[in-house]
Scaffold this active site. Structure first.
Site, PDB file in Angstrom:
ATOM      1  N   ALA A   1       0.880  -1.094  -0.001  1.00  0.00           N
ATOM      2  CA  ALA A   1      -0.019   0.057   0.072  1.00  0.00           C
ATOM      3  C   ALA A   1       0.779   1.467  -0.041  1.00  0.00           C
ATOM      4  O   ALA A   1       0.750   2.112  -0.770  1.00  0.00           O
ATOM      5  CB  ALA A   1      -0.928   0.109   1.023  1.00  0.00           C
TER       6      ALA A   1
ATOM      7  N   ARG B   1       3.245   9.887 -11.392  1.00  0.00           N
ATOM      8  CA  ARG B   1       2.249  10.744 -12.060  1.00  0.00           C
ATOM      9  C   ARG B   1       2.287  12.258 -11.859  1.00  0.00           C
ATOM     10  O   ARG B   1       2.278  13.141 -13.021  1.00  0.00           O
ATOM     11  CB  ARG B   1       0.750  10.507 -11.430  1.00  0.00           C
ATOM     12  CG  ARG B   1      -0.419  10.848 -12.127  1.00  0.00           C
ATOM     13  CD  ARG B   1      -1.734  10.322 -11.404  1.00  0.00           C
ATOM     14  NE  ARG B   1      -1.715  10.465  -9.998  1.00  0.00           N
ATOM     15  CZ  ARG B   1      -1.944   9.612  -9.293  1.00  0.00           C
ATOM     16  NH1 ARG B   1      -1.865   8.470  -9.394  1.00  0.00           N
ATOM     17  NH2 ARG B   1      -1.875   9.943  -7.755  1.00  0.00           N
TER      18      ARG B   1
ATOM     19  N   GLU C   1      10.583  -5.393  -4.658  1.00  0.00           N
ATOM     20  CA  GLU C   1       9.631  -5.966  -3.857  1.00  0.00           C
ATOM     21  C   GLU C   1      10.083  -7.551  -3.759  1.00  0.00           C
ATOM     22  O   GLU C   1      10.058  -8.164  -4.732  1.00  0.00           O
ATOM     23  CB  GLU C   1       8.177  -6.017  -4.493  1.00  0.00           C
ATOM     24  CG  GLU C   1       7.076  -6.925  -4.022  1.00  0.00           C
ATOM     25  CD  GLU C   1       6.908  -6.788  -2.440  1.00  0.00           C
ATOM     26  OE1 GLU C   1       6.714  -5.764  -1.893  1.00  0.00           O
ATOM     27  OE2 GLU C   1       6.828  -8.069  -2.135  1.00  0.00           O
TER      28      GLU C   1
ATOM     29  N   SER D   1       0.687  -4.394  -4.480  1.00  0.00           N
ATOM     30  CA  SER D   1      -0.744  -3.721  -4.525  1.00  0.00           C
ATOM     31  C   SER D   1      -1.863  -4.201  -4.516  1.00  0.00           C
ATOM     32  O   SER D   1      -2.724  -4.558  -5.540  1.00  0.00           O
ATOM     33  CB  SER D   1      -0.685  -2.501  -5.817  1.00  0.00           C
ATOM     34  OG  SER D   1      -2.066  -1.698  -5.942  1.00  0.00           O
TER      35      SER D   1
ATOM     36  N   CYS E   1      -6.744  -6.505   3.309  1.00  0.00           N
ATOM     37  CA  CYS E   1      -7.750  -6.528   4.448  1.00  0.00           C
ATOM     38  C   CYS E   1      -8.839  -7.242   3.844  1.00  0.00           C
ATOM     39  O   CYS E   1      -9.597  -7.782   4.669  1.00  0.00           O
ATOM     40  CB  CYS E   1      -8.203  -5.184   4.623  1.00  0.00           C
ATOM     41  SG  CYS E   1      -6.811  -4.121   5.318  1.00  0.00           S
TER      42      CYS E   1
ATOM     43  N   ASN F   1      -1.578   4.013   2.953  1.00  0.00           N
ATOM     44  CA  ASN F   1      -1.790   4.881   1.480  1.00  0.00           C
ATOM     45  C   ASN F   1      -1.318   6.455   1.613  1.00  0.00           C
ATOM     46  O   ASN F   1      -0.934   7.022   0.941  1.00  0.00           O
ATOM     47  CB  ASN F   1      -3.295   4.719   1.098  1.00  0.00           C
ATOM     48  CG  ASN F   1      -3.417   3.198   0.646  1.00  0.00           C
ATOM     49  OD1 ASN F   1      -3.394   3.173  -0.586  1.00  0.00           O
ATOM     50  ND2 ASN F   1      -3.790   2.263   1.634  1.00  0.00           N
TER      51      ASN F   1
ATOM     52  N   TRP G   1     -31.759  11.342  19.505  1.00  0.00           N
ATOM     53  CA  TRP G   1     -30.561  11.782  20.117  1.00  0.00           C
ATOM     54  C   TRP G   1     -29.438  10.399  19.585  1.00  0.00           C
ATOM     55  O   TRP G   1     -29.821   9.405  20.095  1.00  0.00           O
ATOM     56  CB  TRP G   1     -30.731  11.863  21.630  1.00  0.00           C
ATOM     57  CG  TRP G   1     -31.408  12.767  22.064  1.00  0.00           C
ATOM     58  CD1 TRP G   1     -32.579  12.998  22.493  1.00  0.00           C
ATOM     59  CD2 TRP G   1     -30.464  14.101  22.451  1.00  0.00           C
ATOM     60  NE1 TRP G   1     -32.879  14.089  23.149  1.00  0.00           N
ATOM     61  CE2 TRP G   1     -31.617  14.810  23.053  1.00  0.00           C
ATOM     62  CE3 TRP G   1     -29.277  14.614  22.294  1.00  0.00           C
ATOM     63  CZ2 TRP G   1     -31.350  16.230  23.475  1.00  0.00           C
ATOM     64  CZ3 TRP G   1     -29.115  15.831  22.645  1.00  0.00           C
ATOM     65  CH2 TRP G   1     -30.297  16.934  23.237  1.00  0.00           C
TER      66      TRP G   1
END
Lengths: 445, 445
Positions: free
Chosen positions: B10, B21, B32, B38, B42, B302, B431
C-alpha cells in the site's frame, strides 16, 4: 416558580420533563391544543406504511406518565394571547371556555404548521396534510376506509419523499407534483438525478413544473388541476413545506426574524427575558455562517427544550447552533446533508468551490457494493469546509455526522482530508468516500 | 532523480504511482520481495470465505500496469542492506544473484510481519499465518485440497476475528485460543461481552487463558498443546499480531522507536533526511496525545505513501497524525473504535472518566432496530474527548468517524455533545447514540 409551556411536542415536553426532574418543587404547566403529546412525528410515514401497526405506537410517553411525574397537562387547551405585562397566557379550551394561566417563565414551543396552498378545494375531504398525530390517524383511516389506488403528493421535501415511499408500500400509485422545475433546489444536480431515477424505478410519476390551481371533487374522487393538465386521484397530500407557529409571539410584540420564526439567542431567550422559545417555531444560529436560520428539525427541538429547562433553573446553557444536518430515506436510498448548499454558500458571501465524486460503499472486490455519491463544498478564501451532500444505498446516513462535526469546529477541507477514518472491506474503500471527495476538492481550491 | 522504494504494498505503490504521475521524468524503482504488489490485504479473509472467488480478485493494480506507467518494478528482489554513505540499496534476487541500486531518495515501506510464537512445531505444514497474498493462496488451497473440518486460531485480534468468520463460512469448526484472560484488552468489558456472545452464538469455541506450548503432527492432523490441555485440528492459524519490518532500517543506523517501528516526523522523514518511511513499518503521532504510536492500518499506509511522494517532489506535506480509528466486522456485529482506550488514557497522563450506554440503531417504534453500545471516555481536567468504542449489528461502523474528526480537533465532550447530527427513524434515535453517550459522560465529568 410557575414554568408554563405552550406546546406539548418535542421541545415542550423535553423542557417540561427536564425541569421537573431537575427541580421537583417547580410548577410546570403544559398547554397543548391537541390531545397528543410527545410522539415521534418523523415516524408517521413509516407507521402509515404498515396497516398492522396502531398509530399510537409512536407515542413516546403518554399524557398520564407526564401527569404522574407532577407536570400539569392541559391538553385540548389552545393558547391564544400572551399578556407580557401581567405575565399571563390567555386562551380557550376545546369547549370554548376561556382560561388564563400566570407564568414566571414561559416557553413558546408551538412548532410549525403545514403550508396549505391558497387554492380552491384545498379543504375538500381526501386532501390531507401530515404534521400532527391526528393527521396521521386521518390518513391511515382514510386509506383503510375506502379503496385508495391513486394518490397525488404536492411538494417534494423530506415528508413528501417519505410519504411517497409509504404510499407505494401500501400499493398506491403515486404522482408527485411541484411548481418548480428542480427536484431539490438545494441539492447538487448529479445527486438529485440519482434520486429522480430511484423514484421512477419505484413507479413514482414525477411532474416537475406543475402549478396546482384548484382541487375539484369528481365522481370517483379528486382532481388536481394545473394550467394545462389535470390529474385524478383518490387522495391528495399537501406537503409543500411548513411555517413556524409564531403568531402568538409576534402578536404580543416578541421579536420574530427569518421566515417569521421566533428570534432566540444562544440561550433560547426571546426578546422578552422571561420568555423562551424552542422547537420548530424558533430560529437558530448556523455554525458555518454564524447567521440566523430557520431549519426545523427534531434533534434541535429536543436539545432546545433541555437548554430552556436548564436556563430557567439557573444553569446557564448556550447552544452553539446547528449545521443543518439531515437525512432521509427514499426507497433504497439514503440521502444526507450537512452545512451549506452551493447557493447558500454564495449567499453567505463565501467563495465556494465544489466537487462531486462517485465512490463505493464497500472495498474493491468486496461483494455487495453500491455506488456512493458525495458533493462537497469548500471556501476558496479561508479553505474551510462549507457543506456536504451524500446519496447512496448504504453508508450515507451515518457518514454525514463526520463532516457535521467538522463544520462545528470550522475545520478546513485540508484538515478534514487528513482525518483518520475507519476502514474495513465490508464498510467502504480504504479512502473513505468523504476523504476521496476532500482530496478531489483540495485540487480545485 | 532516483526514487527507490523498498516494498510494493500500500504505502510503497501509493508513493510510486503518485511520484511518477506528478513528475513523469523521475526514475522510480520498486524493490519487492514477493511477486505481488498493490493488493487488498484486508480483503483476504472475505476472499477465503468464498471458494468461487480467485485470490487475484484482490489485486488492485497489476505489476504490468505499474510498469506501463513507467515504474521500474523489481519483484522477487529482496533488499538486504542500505549503504547510506554511498546511497545504495544492496540485496539479492530470488535466484540469489546480488543487486545494488543507487538512490537519491529512498522510501522504506517494508510493512509488518506476523509474529510467530517461538514454540516447537510452528513451522509444520498446516500451521499458517496471513499477511501476504501468497499466505492467502496457501490457506485457500490448503482448505480446498483436503478435508478441513476443524481449525484453531491462536490470537484474537482483527485478523483472528475476520478469519474466524471466514472459516465458519466455509463450515469449519473454529476454536480460538489466547494466553490472556481478556478477549480484547483495549475494549470496555461490557462491549467485549457482546462480541464474546456473538462468537459463541456462531459456534466458535473460545479458550481464554490457553498458552500454546507446542504444535505436534498427529495421524489425523495437528495438535496444539498447552500446559494442561490439548486441542486437535486440521489447520492452525497463528494470528497473535504483527511486528514492523524495520530491521533493514535499524541495521543501517536509522532511528527506530515505539515497538521497534521506524521513527518518522510529520513529513515521514526518518533520521536520515534522504530516507523516508511509510506504511506498517513506520510509527506516527497520535492526535490525542501528540506522542508516537505504532498502529499499522491501511489508510495511514496509503496516505503516508502519498505524503512521501509529495515531499520528495518538493511539495512539503505534513501529516497531523492518527486517531487509531479502526473497524472490523465479526459475524453480524460491527465493532469500531477511535482514540484512546481507558488504559491508554491513564498511561498518557489524562484523568479519564468513562461511560457505557446502550441505545438502538433505529428510532423508537421503528421496526428492525438492534441495540448499539457506546463506550466513551473524556478527560476530567481538560474536558476533552479521548476515545470512543462502539458495537452493534448496524450503525457502528460509519458513526465512528464523527468522534474521530472530533479527536483531530481536540474537541471537548461538551462541544461534541452539541454536534448537529442527522436523524431519521430508519437510521437512529433522535438523540444519536453518540450524543446520548456524550450527554451521559458529561454528567460524570
Amino acid at each position: 416558580m410557575d414554568f408554563v409551556i405552550i406546546g406539548g411536542d418535542a421541545a415542550g415536553m423535553s423542557a417540561a420533563s427536564r425541569a421537573k426532574r431537575n427541580q421537583p418543587d417547580i410548577q410546570v404547566t403544559v398547554i397543548e391544543r391537541t390531545q397528543d403529546v410527545s410522539f415521534s412525528a418523523c415516524g408517521m410515514p413509516y407507521n402509515i406504511a404498515d396497516p398492522r401497526r396502531p398509530m399510537d405506537d409512536l407515542v413516546v410517553r403518554s399524557v398520564d406518565a407526564f401527569q404522574k411525574q407532577g407536570i400539569r397537562m392541559l391538553t385540548g387547551y389552545e393558547a391564544i394571547r400572551i399578556d407580557r405585562d401581567a405575565r399571563m397566557v390567555h386562551g380557550a379550551m376545546l369547549q370554548k371556555e376561556p382560561f388564563s394561566i400566570p407564568y414566571d417563565k414561559l416557553l413558546i414551543a408551538t412548532g410549525a404548521a403545514p403550508v396549505v396552498p391558497d387554492i380552491p378545494g384545498s379543504n375538500l375531504p381526501g386532501v390531507m396534510t401530515l404534521k400532527h398525530l391526528e393527521d396521521g390517524r386521518r390518513i391511515k383511516s382514510f386509506i383503510a376506509g375506502k379503496p385508495v389506488s391513486r394518490a397525488i403528493i404536492v411538494g417534494m421535501g423530506y415528508i413528501a419523499m417519505e410519504m411517497c415511499e409509504a404510499l407505494r408500500e401500501r400499493n398506491i400509485a403515486v404522482t408527485m407534483v411541484k411548481p418548480r422545475s428542480t427536484l431539490f433546489p438545494w441539492m447538487n444536480d448529479q445527486l438529485s438525478q440519482v434520486i429522480h431515477q430511484e423514484l421512477q424505478s419505484n413507479g413514482v410519476i414525477l411532474q416537475l413544473g406543475f402549478s396546482p390551481e384548484r382541487i375539484e371533487k369528481t365522481n370517483r374522487g379528486l382532481k388536481l388541476c394545473g394550467a394545462d393538465t389535470e390529474l385524478e386521484a383518490d387522495m391528495i397530500l399537501l406537503a409543500i413545506g411548513v411555517k413556524p407557529n409564531s403568531r402568538i409571539a409576534s402578536a404580543s410584540g416578541i421579536e420574530t426574524g427569518v421566515h417569521d420564526a421566533i428570534s432566540v439567542d444562544h440561550r433560547l431567550q426571546t426578546s422578552d427575558p422571561d420568555i423562551f422559545s424552542a422547537g420548530d417555531c424558533a430560529d437558530a444560529f448556523h455554525v458555518v455562517t454564524g447567521q440566523k436560520v430557520w431549519i426545523p428539525l427534531a434533534l434541535r427541538a429536543n436539545r432546545g427544550g433541555w437548554a430552556v429547562a436548564d436556563n430557567i433553573l439557573g444553569k446557564s446553557v448556550e447552544l452553539p447552533g446547528i449545521a443543518g444536518t439531515a437525512v432521509f430515506k427514499v426507497f433504497h436510498l439514503e440521502v444526507a446533508r450537512t452545512g451549506l448548499s452551493l447557493q447558500e454558500s454564495v449567499s453567505a458571501g463565501f467563495s465556494p468551490v465544489d466537487t462531486v465524486i462517485q465512490s463505493r460503499s464497500r472495498a474493491h472486490a468486496h461483494p455487495g457494493s453500491f455506488p456512493i455519491w458525495v458533493h462537497m463544498i469548500g471556501d476558496a478564501r479561508s479553505g474551510r469546509l462549507l457543506g456536504v451532500q451524500m446519496v447512496g444505498r448504504e453508508g450515507a446516513a451515518h457518514r454525514i455526522n463526520a463532516p457535521a462535526v467538522a463544520l462545528h469546529t470550522h475545520m478546513t477541507v485540508e484538515a478534514f482530508s487528513q482525518s483518520d477514518m475507519a476502514y474495513a472491506p465490508p464498510f467502504g474503500p480504504v479512502w473513505d468516500p468523504l476523504l476521496t471527495a476532500a482530496n478531489q476538492l483540495l485540487k480545485k481550491m
